[in-house]
Enzyme design. Structure first.
Site, short mmCIF file in Angstrom:
data_model
loop_
_atom_site.label_atom_id
_atom_site.label_comp_id
_atom_site.label_asym_id
_atom_site.label_seq_id
_atom_site.Cartn_x
_atom_site.Cartn_y
_atom_site.Cartn_z
N ASP A 132 0.82 -1.21 0.00
CA ASP A 132 0.00 0.00 0.00
C ASP A 132 0.86 1.26 0.00
O ASP A 132 0.51 2.27 -0.63
CB ASP A 132 -0.93 0.01 1.22
CG ASP A 132 -2.03 -1.04 1.13
OD1 ASP A 132 -2.32 -1.49 0.01
OD2 ASP A 132 -2.58 -1.40 2.18
N GLU B 299 -18.69 -3.41 6.36
CA GLU B 299 -18.63 -4.87 6.34
C GLU B 299 -17.17 -5.33 6.35
O GLU B 299 -16.28 -4.61 5.89
CB GLU B 299 -19.34 -5.42 5.10
CG GLU B 299 -18.71 -4.95 3.80
CD GLU B 299 -19.52 -5.35 2.58
OE1 GLU B 299 -19.68 -6.56 2.37
OE2 GLU B 299 -19.98 -4.44 1.85
N LYS C 286 -13.68 -6.75 5.33
CA LYS C 286 -12.97 -6.88 4.04
C LYS C 286 -12.29 -8.24 4.04
O LYS C 286 -11.26 -8.43 4.67
CB LYS C 286 -11.95 -5.76 3.86
CG LYS C 286 -11.24 -5.79 2.51
CD LYS C 286 -10.27 -4.63 2.38
CE LYS C 286 -9.58 -4.66 1.02
NZ LYS C 286 -8.75 -5.88 0.84
N CYS D 275 28.05 -30.73 -0.49
CA CYS D 275 27.36 -30.28 0.72
C CYS D 275 26.04 -31.02 0.86
O CYS D 275 25.17 -30.90 -0.01
CB CYS D 275 27.12 -28.78 0.65
SG CYS D 275 26.08 -28.14 1.98
#
Length: 713
Positions: A48, A127, A129, A466
């Protein structure tokens, strides 16, 4: 110059143009990761912040708004896995609010636009989200016609077959007073209970677990096989609509009530509020209860209730003026850093992981967090959003009281340290310079990466020797772009590795000699073993480019492997040149490799370092006793694209990106991953972004996929 942390009001016009280009690329990459790959790389808060910065710069410099500006679109281009369906009405995103002042500003803007006095009350719904995947389901004469994801807001993916398996979405509308055309929109999600059960099933099957319910829901809905979707208990909340042939109510509350009457689940926590105070009160109430809801939410959505006023308010750019999403702040908690463990990946990267005293953050118990690299621990790494040192430059020490954040349900991260609680006897963390594997191989840091900056990752130099890297190397070796062995995936490799049957690639081709050990084990019946051994034998003769790529040499990817194969033609010529370059890293052979177009000194040095390790040389020699690398065909010299450097970008519709690259390579072209002054041609499909903009800036010729097909005949 890094402009990420420069205040917007201090940017010059030239700096603003550069910063907008960077933001378009970064935001585009993160949208693809979130919407297409279901694997977000940034927290909601960080993402955001990027969007806000882009919008503020565009508002200050409107003449600099780019054709590929993130503010002109939502989501990301639809995946090529599914057919595309255009939306009859665009699926919009919502602008965000973060403070009470932002909510007041939202209401004030609506009042001014409608010509209402400041004292006028605008009732709004509030409401939860839902943190899921947006979906639009179209009904014609009450019957489900098709279902489509949001995509880029203009067109999405056809997921009808998968949606037909979902119990929450009616195949036929209930009652009879619905309009003939009705597009119901809402959010697909997984409840916390369903998410936990899904991950338990993943663990039982030996498969990777999902990071969070949103990723799991998106991945479940976007399965190629609907039977897999049917096994996932997906849920759906309906909360809005798209195209309708007749009104479905006068208010938001009435319309949503009708959706419920017609067979959809709607959210019982939607509330009608008469003022900003009531909106904020419901926001705070949901914030306190979000851990008890049973599903993930990341904020509260406010909508003007009167649909006639919604119609008058309309939209601005990609946001409706009549709705806004009030986001929750990142969830945080304080705990103790008990230990720092070091994990080793396929490329030898030593990745530190924080072991935390278990703490609940947002309803989830957190006990681990990634620490990225040694600079992140030391407080020297730069924050990818602000450009400033992480945690204000404070280093991390074992025993520290740390602030943990889960934002957007991305992997937990340590965002701060409580220095007043630090033990005065604590010491800075000493990052290991020796790999923790039994070989105690040196772990080196330094050199330059592709961007020319000092590399911050420390890596084990043991490669195949490894044990921590072996399994990851083996997974790459059998992958689709390397040896592509049917029936030999991560689960089977893990089985064989644990039993000591496969420790290096050559062992794969000796598996048939262990038939007696495998026969009778679960999943290894006679038919399965015959199929597996046959698939392995089919790869004893392998293309040189696949052979080189399968070795897993750092910086030697699929494209570079193809370049090396075409340049040298045969394994013998290639390896003889490598040996001569190892003998004299300033000699003719070294220059012959380092100056190959598309390779460069970094990849050249990585290649030589790989073969300079005796363990690696010996493993390759044993592999060559089992397989024969096939000479690369001579490059085509008389095609229309021979010798050209080509970049593919965007979504291709008649072939995959891999197929397109292989086709171009067969025709003698060089395929590059980025656009530069050396690029001759860009083939752009739908959704092309920063590469297309770069080509336009440099004057590089751009053609469509259809024009490419015509060009190559």
């Amino acid at each position: 110059m890094n402009l990420a942390h420069h205040p917007v009001d201090s940017l010059t016009k030239e700096q603003a143009a550069s910063e907008l280009a960077r933001l378009a690329q970064v935001i585009g990459e993160n949208r693809r990761a979130y919407y297409q790959d279901d694997a977000p790389t940034l927290s909601d808060a960080d993402y955001d912040a990027l969007e806000r910065r882009n919008r503020l710069i565009e508002e200050r410099f409107p003449a600099l708004v780019r054709p590929d500006s993130p503010s002109a679109s939502v989501g990301s281009a639809a995946s090529t896995k599914f057919a595309k369906i255009p939306h009859r009405m665009a699926m919009l995103s919502l602008d965000n609010a973060f403070t009470r002042e932002d909510v007041n500003d939202f209401l004030g803007r609506a009042q001014r636009f409608l010509g209402l006095p400041d004292t006028a009350l605008l009732s709004c719904t509030a409401e939860p989200k839902i943190d899921g995947l947006s979906l639009s389901v179209r009904y014609e004469k009450g019957q489900l016609a098709y279902a489509v994801t949001r995509g880029d807001g203009k067109e999405g993916e056809d997921v009808t077959a998968n949606v037909l398996t979902m119990a929450d979405i009616p195949k036929r509308l209930a009652n009879s007073d619905w309009p003939e055309i009705l597009e119901v929109r809402g959010e697909v999600y997984l409840s916390h209970q369903a998410f936990g059960a899904l991950n338990q099933a993943q663990i039982a099957a030996g498969l990777p677990i999902y990071a969070n319910p949103r990723n799991a829901a998106a991945g479940s809905l976007r399965q190629i096989d609907p039977a897999i979707t049917a096994q996932r208990p997906l849920s759906f909340f309906a909360y809005t609509w798209g195209e309708i042939s007749a009104p479905i109510g006068d208010t938001q509350v009435q319309a949503v009530a009708n959706l419920a009457k017609w067979g959809f689940l709607t959210n019982q926590d939607m509330k009608l509020c008469a003022s900003a105070d009531e909106l904020i009160a419901h926001y705070e109430d949901l914030g306190q209860r979000r851990g008890e809801l049973g599903y993930d939410i990341d904020g509260v959505v406010y909508k003007i209730n009167d649909l006639a006023l919604q119609a008058r308010l309309g939209i601005v750019t990609r946001f409706p003026r009549w709705a806004i999403a009030h986001k929750f702040p990142p969830e945080q908690a304080v705990t103790v850093l008990d230990a720092i463990d070091i994990q080793v990946g396929r490329t030898g990267a030593l990745t530190p992981v924080a072991r935390l005293r278990p703490v609940t953050v947002g309803g989830v118990v957190v006990s681990n967090a990634t620490l990225h690299n040694e600079d992140f621990i030391a407080g020297k790494a730069l924050d990818r959003v602000s450009g400033l040192p992480v945690r204000g430059g404070k280093d991390l020490r074992i025993g520290d009281h740390v602030v943990i954040q889960r934002a957007g349900d991305v992997i937990p991260q340590i965002v701060d340290i409580l220095l007043d609680k630090r033990d005065s006897q604590s010491a800075p963390f000493a990052f290991p310079q020796i790999c923790p594997c039994p070989l105690a191989t040196p772990a080196l840091r330094g050199g330059s990466d592709v961007g020319g900056e000092e590399e911050i990752v420390r890596r084990c130099t043991g490669e195949f020797a490894c044990p921590f890297q072996r399994l990851r190397h083996l997974e790459l070796f059998v992958s689709r772009k390397a040896f592509d062995i049917d029936g030999l995936g991560p689960r089977q490799l893990q089985d064989f590795f644990d039993q000591g049957l496969v420790k290096e690639p050559a062992d794969i081709f000796k598996l048939a000699g262990h038939r007696d050990i495998l026969a009778g084990q679960e999943g290894y019946g006679e038919t399965s073993l015959n199929n597996l051994f046959a698939a392995i034998d089919r790869r004893r003769d392998i293309e040189l480019s696949r052979f080189i790529f399968g070795l897993g040499v750092r910086h030697i990817g699929e494209t570079t492997s193809g370049i090396l194969a075409r340049t040298f033609g045969s394994w013998r010529t290639f390896f003889d040149t490598v040996k001569r370059a190892l003998a004299d890293r300033s000699g003719e052979a070294y220059q012959q490799i380092a100056t190959i177009g598309g390779l460069g000194p970094v990849a050249c040095d990585a290649l030589l370092d790989f073969f300079d390790e005796p363990h690696n040389q010996e493993a390759v020699e044993r592999l060559l006793l089992e397989v024969v690398p096939r000479d690369a065909p001579p490059p085509v010299s008389d095609s229309a694209v021979a010798g050209l450097t080509i970049v593919f970008t965007g979504s291709l519709e008649t072939m995959t990106r891999d197929e397109a690259k292989a086709q171009a390579t067969r025709l003698g072209a060089k395929v590059a991953g980025s656009v530069s002054a050396k690029t001759d041609l860009v083939v752009a499909g739908p959704g092309a972004g920063s590469k297309l903009a770069k080509a336009s800036e440099l004057g590089v010729r751009v053609i469509s996929e259809a024009e490419w097909a015509a060009l190559i005949g």
